[in-house]
Scaffold this motif. Structure first.
Motif, PDB file in Angstrom:
ATOM      1  N   SER A 170       3.647   1.484 -16.938  1.00 59.24           N
ATOM      2  CA  SER A 170       4.945   0.991 -16.728  1.00 59.24           C
ATOM      3  C   SER A 170       5.906   1.473 -15.740  1.00 59.24           C
ATOM      4  O   SER A 170       6.817   0.734 -15.048  1.00 59.24           O
ATOM      5  CB  SER A 170       5.578   0.868 -18.243  1.00 59.24           C
ATOM      6  N   ARG A 171       5.652   2.646 -15.397  1.00 60.46           N
ATOM      7  CA  ARG A 171       6.526   3.399 -14.259  1.00 60.46           C
ATOM      8  C   ARG A 171       6.529   2.384 -12.975  1.00 60.46           C
ATOM      9  O   ARG A 171       7.243   2.093 -11.990  1.00 60.46           O
ATOM     10  CB  ARG A 171       6.201   4.681 -14.031  1.00 60.46           C
ATOM     11  N   HIS A 172       4.924   2.069 -12.688  1.00 64.40           N
ATOM     12  CA  HIS A 172       4.444   1.533 -11.546  1.00 64.40           C
ATOM     13  C   HIS A 172       5.040   0.132 -11.502  1.00 64.40           C
ATOM     14  O   HIS A 172       5.751  -0.317 -10.369  1.00 64.40           O
ATOM     15  CB  HIS A 172       2.996   1.399 -11.450  1.00 64.40           C
ATOM     16  N   ILE A 173       4.876  -0.741 -12.535  1.00 65.89           N
ATOM     17  CA  ILE A 173       5.628  -1.836 -12.535  1.00 65.89           C
ATOM     18  C   ILE A 173       6.981  -2.103 -12.334  1.00 65.89           C
ATOM     19  O   ILE A 173       7.586  -2.771 -11.547  1.00 65.89           O
ATOM     20  CB  ILE A 173       5.405  -2.571 -14.061  1.00 65.89           C
ATOM     21  N   SER A 222      -0.245  -7.169  -9.821  1.00 62.72           N
ATOM     22  CA  SER A 222       0.719  -6.038 -10.288  1.00 62.72           C
ATOM     23  C   SER A 222       0.187  -4.646  -9.879  1.00 62.72           C
ATOM     24  O   SER A 222       0.736  -3.778  -9.767  1.00 62.72           O
ATOM     25  CB  SER A 222       1.030  -6.223 -11.728  1.00 62.72           C
ATOM     26  N   PHE A 223      -1.201  -4.599  -9.604  1.00 63.80           N
ATOM     27  CA  PHE A 223      -1.828  -3.303  -9.305  1.00 63.80           C
ATOM     28  C   PHE A 223      -2.827  -3.284  -8.131  1.00 63.80           C
ATOM     29  O   PHE A 223      -2.375  -2.814  -7.019  1.00 63.80           O
ATOM     30  CB  PHE A 223      -2.317  -2.858 -10.568  1.00 63.80           C
ATOM     31  N   GLN A 281       0.817  -1.047   0.050  1.00 61.91           N
ATOM     32  CA  GLN A 281      -0.090   0.012   0.091  1.00 61.91           C
ATOM     33  C   GLN A 281       0.732   1.225  -0.074  1.00 61.91           C
ATOM     34  O   GLN A 281       0.444   2.339  -0.548  1.00 61.91           O
ATOM     35  CB  GLN A 281      -0.994  -0.026   1.241  1.00 61.91           C
ATOM     36  N   THR A 282       2.021   1.088   0.435  1.00 63.37           N
ATOM     37  CA  THR A 282       2.863   2.244   0.872  1.00 63.37           C
ATOM     38  C   THR A 282       3.445   2.995  -0.584  1.00 63.37           C
ATOM     39  O   THR A 282       3.580   4.004  -0.796  1.00 63.37           O
ATOM     40  CB  THR A 282       4.133   2.084   1.689  1.00 63.37           C
ATOM     41  N   HIS A 283       3.608   1.982  -1.577  1.00 64.12           N
ATOM     42  CA  HIS A 283       4.170   2.590  -2.860  1.00 64.12           C
ATOM     43  C   HIS A 283       2.836   2.509  -3.877  1.00 64.12           C
ATOM     44  O   HIS A 283       3.182   2.574  -5.233  1.00 64.12           O
ATOM     45  CB  HIS A 283       5.076   1.496  -3.306  1.00 64.12           C
ATOM     46  N   PHE A 284       1.793   2.418  -3.475  1.00 65.89           N
ATOM     47  CA  PHE A 284       0.535   2.599  -4.438  1.00 65.89           C
ATOM     48  C   PHE A 284       0.540   4.118  -5.135  1.00 65.89           C
ATOM     49  O   PHE A 284       0.681   4.997  -4.128  1.00 65.89           O
ATOM     50  CB  PHE A 284      -0.630   2.280  -3.709  1.00 65.89           C
ATOM     51  N   PRO A 285       0.357   4.395  -6.198  1.00 63.41           N
ATOM     52  CA  PRO A 285       0.260   5.734  -6.776  1.00 63.41           C
ATOM     53  C   PRO A 285      -0.968   6.210  -6.549  1.00 63.41           C
ATOM     54  O   PRO A 285      -1.951   6.610  -7.460  1.00 63.41           O
ATOM     55  CB  PRO A 285       0.706   5.392  -8.421  1.00 63.41           C
ATOM     56  N   PHE A 320      -4.644   5.509 -17.388  1.00 57.82           N
ATOM     57  CA  PHE A 320      -3.182   5.227 -16.444  1.00 57.82           C
ATOM     58  C   PHE A 320      -2.069   4.643 -17.235  1.00 57.82           C
ATOM     59  O   PHE A 320      -0.903   4.877 -17.137  1.00 57.82           O
ATOM     60  CB  PHE A 320      -3.650   4.253 -15.280  1.00 57.82           C
ATOM     61  N   MET A 321      -2.476   3.759 -18.152  1.00 57.05           N
ATOM     62  CA  MET A 321      -1.439   2.895 -18.963  1.00 57.05           C
ATOM     63  C   MET A 321      -1.006   4.027 -20.138  1.00 57.05           C
ATOM     64  O   MET A 321       0.328   4.056 -20.394  1.00 57.05           O
ATOM     65  CB  MET A 321      -1.999   1.741 -19.594  1.00 57.05           C
TER      66      MET A 321
END
Lengths: 459, 459
Positions: free
Chosen positions: A354-357, A305-306, A114-118, A347-348
């Protein structure tokens, strides 16, 4: 057993907590063979829950053989075979056991960090989407075209799968897609080959459509494909990139062999590519669907992944199946929120996906390394670690001569929730118990605490 | 037909636009009997679409009998029976026809009023929900308990249905729930009684599970239940509050008769209460499930009353079915976004939902009154209006001796999209064509313009 203090904790459904408590009573001998359980009505009254809740708990116990219903007389405890529960080795630490404790550490797989969720970006985009006119209509039955286009681009770039938006079907979960797809496939095929062990949820979806199962044994080192020749079906369900639960990947030779098999049989491979994004030691292998799209039904999702709760999955169908699927389900409404679809598409499109992944691959890689080093340090030669190259969990094979149930139960007494792997097996049993430990939403401190508590519980 | 300028417009799928265009060519005689159509490849190339898109369009034409495939030779135009298309009465107004025009007014049912949507409140709540820890997990398989509790409260208050959260199953659409439910019901029952006319989407879901259909004829004034006694099945699917498409409600006597029938047969009634919220002339009738919950499977959704694209539906199951359903689907992941579920639960808990429904009932009531008065003024005795007491659309029976196809086609030439009702019928045909006109997302000006254009087109 009377006058037990029973406190419901956390977000586990109440019936599950009741079920677990009664299982414990029986295993510990607080409830003896042939002893009668409280009636549904009594128990519901004393626990302040609905009768349905207590009935569900009892039915689960019946299903697992702990108790039996005797019609109007009520429910009674079955005799238990001692080897299953290793009663003698359970510590009779009543105080710890008689109330359902909240877990200090939950090694649940299937949550995300959760801490790195955009959060900000996702909010911004989803708020914009709510202004669009199309957000107020029913969506397209097979998914919004914007999202399908983005998925097609992503599949080509990251999985080598050449497809176009038209061949992609958006759904809400792998199981829902498999269930719908099964309605098409069962006209042609009556059985399906599944991995053993393998994803139990997929098996259930196939069985609901009446498919018979043939099993392909899989080991820590992978599957033995030579047995495929003896099998009758021409349909197989596999997870080539990250086997569930072993985490092993098929080699390129195996991939080609499988494609070859499907071509010879004029069959189909259902490729569940459920968390191919997180491979830490090398580039992900190309998908089966990138080798031969005519024989492969490709399944992907955004759960690992999300966000698992967003319920966004997809499949890519080969042409003949695609037409049949579309004809059959043309008048079925989409099962996936148009808001989630349009937000994810944007978002894609904006490169956020792709930044998130990339970011998450790094985050999870560090977590995996830390987790594995802590496990090694604490348990040394008492466990083997399986599946550390990829994914969001590891298996540990525990060399301590205890059963899976005992390990889970003891962990729970020490406030740690760990998960079984026996549910993935059909016939092909593991020689020693294996425990599944997910780490994706745990901090390093939580992992350390969890492993420490496990050591106390088990050793 | 060559060198036609073909422009894709709006958000209608391309294959549908191609299909409609070719249908027109055939009906107008631009394509003659036995004339060959362009090949899939040629057409895809010249229209710059995928082959799949053109194939879908052709397959739809084949399915409806306009054309036939002759294997490798290609596709050819079938001879059309003149009475179906009333060729002679179609004006050969080529310029208007040969390009697919954008519609000035779209009388599509199944959208909601965007201007009165509580955008700010919904955003605020959904942004809060994204901060919760549980938003980052898989949800409960049968739906989040918060939402189920809110639905239980709502059902009691507004529909008289006494149930508890445990008996409610959350799903993503009526069809998805019917498909899943069908897997349980088909063990006991091989056929189902459906209304004729009735909701086609439900029929398809039943047929996918292999149910045979028996039909109960429904008229503008309601159904004739005397025929129920002659039928074999003990399972019936009905929309008692607002029949689709006639909009008629079952009287309380009919409701009791139906319940009585189900009890005698030990059967089940599937009650689709899909838009009971919008009744303008009196209080909504109580649901069948409020009379006898043991024989009624109750279905509701948020598509008409809130947002169709959010994909949020639910059903309430009687006890024995509930246990079987839960046992069967215990390991199936939820099909509905946990974010939507938690947001809706909070929205209901804070009273926003009931405020929204009250507001929208007034908004839609005014729209309905305005729409009906405009239709009456423009068409006078040339149409009958059906279903103005409730819901978000009306049917108009058109007394002008034209077919449904002609009416739809002519409307489309004048930039107005109107919808057929023939899709709802099985055997029980309507004597005169009926057109379905949704108005929920149209302004008063748009309604007036639409009706004016329809008058020009038809009279």
């Amino acid at each position: 057993m009377k006058n037990t203090i029973f406190t419901f904790k956390g977000d586990t459904p109440k019936y599950k907590q009741i079920y677990e408590q009664f299982k414990l009573f029986i295993e510990q001998g607080d409830l003896l063979t042939d002893e009668q359980l409280p009636s549904i009505r009594q128990l519901a009254g004393s626990l302040q829950v609905s009768r349905n809740t207590t009935l569900m708990a009892y039915e689960q116990l019946v299903a697992e053989g702990y108790i039996r219903g005797e019609g109007k007389k009520g429910y009674f405890v079955n005799e238990l075979e001692p080897y299953i529960f290793q009663k003698s080795s359970i510590s009779p630490d009543k105080k710890q056991i008689t109330s359902v404790k909240p877990y200090s550490v939950d090694f649940r797989a299937g949550a995300v960090d959760q801490t790195h969720f955009p959060l900000k970006t996702w909010r911004k985009i989803s708020n914009r989407i709510l202004n669009l006119k199309e957000s107020f209509f029913y969506g397209e039955p097979f998914g919004e075209v914007n999202l399908r286009q983005q998925i097609a681009v992503y599949l080509l770039q990251s999985r080598g799968v050449k497809t176009d938006a038209d061949a992609i079907i958006i759904g809400s979960s792998t199981q829902q897609l498999l269930l719908y797809l099964g309605h098409i496939l069962k006209d042609d095929v009556s059985s399906i080959i599944v991995e053993d062990p393998g994803y139990d949820g997929a098996r259930e979806a196939f069985q609901l459509n009446g498919f018979k199962l043939e099993t392909l044994a899989v080991y820590e080192t992978g599957a033995d494909f030579s047995s495929l020749e003896r099998m009758k079906s021409r349909l197989i369900y596999v997870a080539p990139s990250h086997h569930s639960p072993y985490g092993v990947s098929m080699s390129i030779q195996q991939r080609h062999a499988l494609i070859h098999w499907a071509n010879r049989r004029h069959g189909y491979i259902i490729e569940d590519d459920y968390d191919s994004e997180f491979r830490y030691t090398q580039q992900p292998f190309p998908a089966l669907a990138s080798i031969d799209s005519a024989r492969v039904i490709y399944l992907g999702n955004f759960s690992k992944s999300f966000l698992p709760g967003i319920r966004l999955s997809y499949m890519v169908l080969p042409q003949p199946l695609l037409h049949r699927y579309k004809n059959q389900f043309l008048h079925f409404e989409s099962t996936t929120s148009i808001l989630s679809q349009l937000t994810m598409a944007k978002f894609m499109e904006e490169g956020e996906w792709s930044r998130h992944i990339k970011r998450m691959r790094l985050v999870y890689k560090r977590k995996m390394q830390h987790f594995v080093s802590v496990l090694r340090k604490e348990f040394e030669q008492n466990i083997s670690i399986i599946g550390e190259q990829s994914g969001l969990y590891v298996l540990i094979k525990v060399h301590l001569k205890h059963s899976e149930e005992w390990l889970i139960h003891r962990a729970s007494c020490h406030g740690v929730k760990v998960y079984p792997t026996s549910i993935y097996f059909i016939k092909n049993n593991s020689d020693e118990p294996m425990i599944k430990l997910g780490f994706s939403n745990l901090s390093c401190d939580e992992m350390e605490l969890g492993v420490e508590l496990l050591k106390k519980a088990w050793m």
